[in-house]
Design a protein around this motif. Structure first.
Motif, short mmCIF file in Angstrom:
data_model
loop_
_atom_site.label_atom_id
_atom_site.label_comp_id
_atom_site.label_asym_id
_atom_site.label_seq_id
_atom_site.Cartn_x
_atom_site.Cartn_y
_atom_site.Cartn_z
N UNK A 5 70.26 4.69 47.20
CA UNK A 5 70.86 5.82 47.90
C UNK A 5 70.50 5.80 49.38
N UNK A 6 69.24 5.55 49.69
CA UNK A 6 68.83 5.51 51.09
C UNK A 6 69.56 4.40 51.86
N UNK A 7 69.74 3.27 51.22
CA UNK A 7 70.44 2.16 51.86
C UNK A 7 71.90 2.51 52.13
N UNK A 8 72.60 2.97 51.13
CA UNK A 8 74.03 3.26 51.27
C UNK A 8 74.26 4.41 52.25
N UNK A 9 73.55 5.50 52.05
CA UNK A 9 73.74 6.67 52.91
C UNK A 9 73.29 6.37 54.34
N UNK A 10 72.19 5.64 54.48
CA UNK A 10 71.70 5.30 55.81
C UNK A 10 72.68 4.48 56.61
N UNK A 11 73.50 3.69 55.94
CA UNK A 11 74.50 2.88 56.65
C UNK A 11 75.78 3.65 56.95
N UNK A 12 75.94 4.82 56.37
CA UNK A 12 77.14 5.61 56.60
C UNK A 12 76.98 6.65 57.70
N UNK A 13 75.76 7.09 57.95
CA UNK A 13 75.53 8.20 58.88
C UNK A 13 75.09 7.70 60.25
N UNK A 14 75.19 8.58 61.24
CA UNK A 14 74.75 8.26 62.60
C UNK A 14 73.24 8.38 62.75
N UNK A 15 72.63 9.28 61.99
CA UNK A 15 71.19 9.54 62.12
C UNK A 15 70.49 9.31 60.79
N UNK A 16 70.25 8.04 60.43
CA UNK A 16 69.59 7.78 59.14
C UNK A 16 68.17 8.31 59.07
N UNK A 17 67.54 8.51 60.22
CA UNK A 17 66.18 9.04 60.22
C UNK A 17 66.13 10.52 59.84
N UNK A 18 67.27 11.20 59.88
CA UNK A 18 67.33 12.62 59.55
C UNK A 18 67.61 12.86 58.06
N UNK A 19 67.75 11.81 57.28
CA UNK A 19 68.03 11.95 55.85
C UNK A 19 66.79 12.44 55.12
N UNK A 20 66.97 13.49 54.33
CA UNK A 20 65.90 13.98 53.46
C UNK A 20 66.44 13.89 52.04
N UNK A 21 65.83 13.02 51.26
CA UNK A 21 66.26 12.80 49.88
C UNK A 21 65.12 13.17 48.94
N UNK A 22 65.36 14.17 48.11
CA UNK A 22 64.37 14.58 47.13
C UNK A 22 64.98 14.47 45.75
N UNK A 23 64.13 14.44 44.74
CA UNK A 23 64.67 14.35 43.39
C UNK A 23 63.96 15.31 42.46
#
Length: 76
Positions: A5-23
């Motif tokens: 998820x981090x790989x795919x979403x990080x490549x789609x967004x402009x600010x991958x450092x702002x991604x917060x993924x919890x489970x």
């Protein structure tokens, strides 16, 4: 699955450092909660919701391989 998820979403967004993924985990279920910049949300959802649906389908398939139901929710 989280790395995927981090790989795919990080490549789609402009600010991958702002991604917060919890489970959240239960016995046979994993729910991933995705928080990101408001300007990046449309890129994840895609035209007509096709991008998010494709991500959810791939995540579900990966979860099925591991014997769990995996879903993704966007937190605003």
């Amino acid at each position: 699955m989280e790395e995927f998820l981090r790989f795919v979403i990080g490549n789609l967004v402009e600010a991958p450092e702002a991604i917060v993924l919890t489970k959240t985990e239960a016995e046979d279920r994993v729910v991933y909660h995705l928080a990101l910049r408001k300007t990046d949300v449309p890129k994840i959802i895609g035209k007509g919701g096709h991008t998010i649906q494709a991500i959810r389908t791939l995540l579900s398939a990966a979860g099925h391989k591991r014997g769990v139901k995996a879903t993704l929710e966007i937190v605003e």
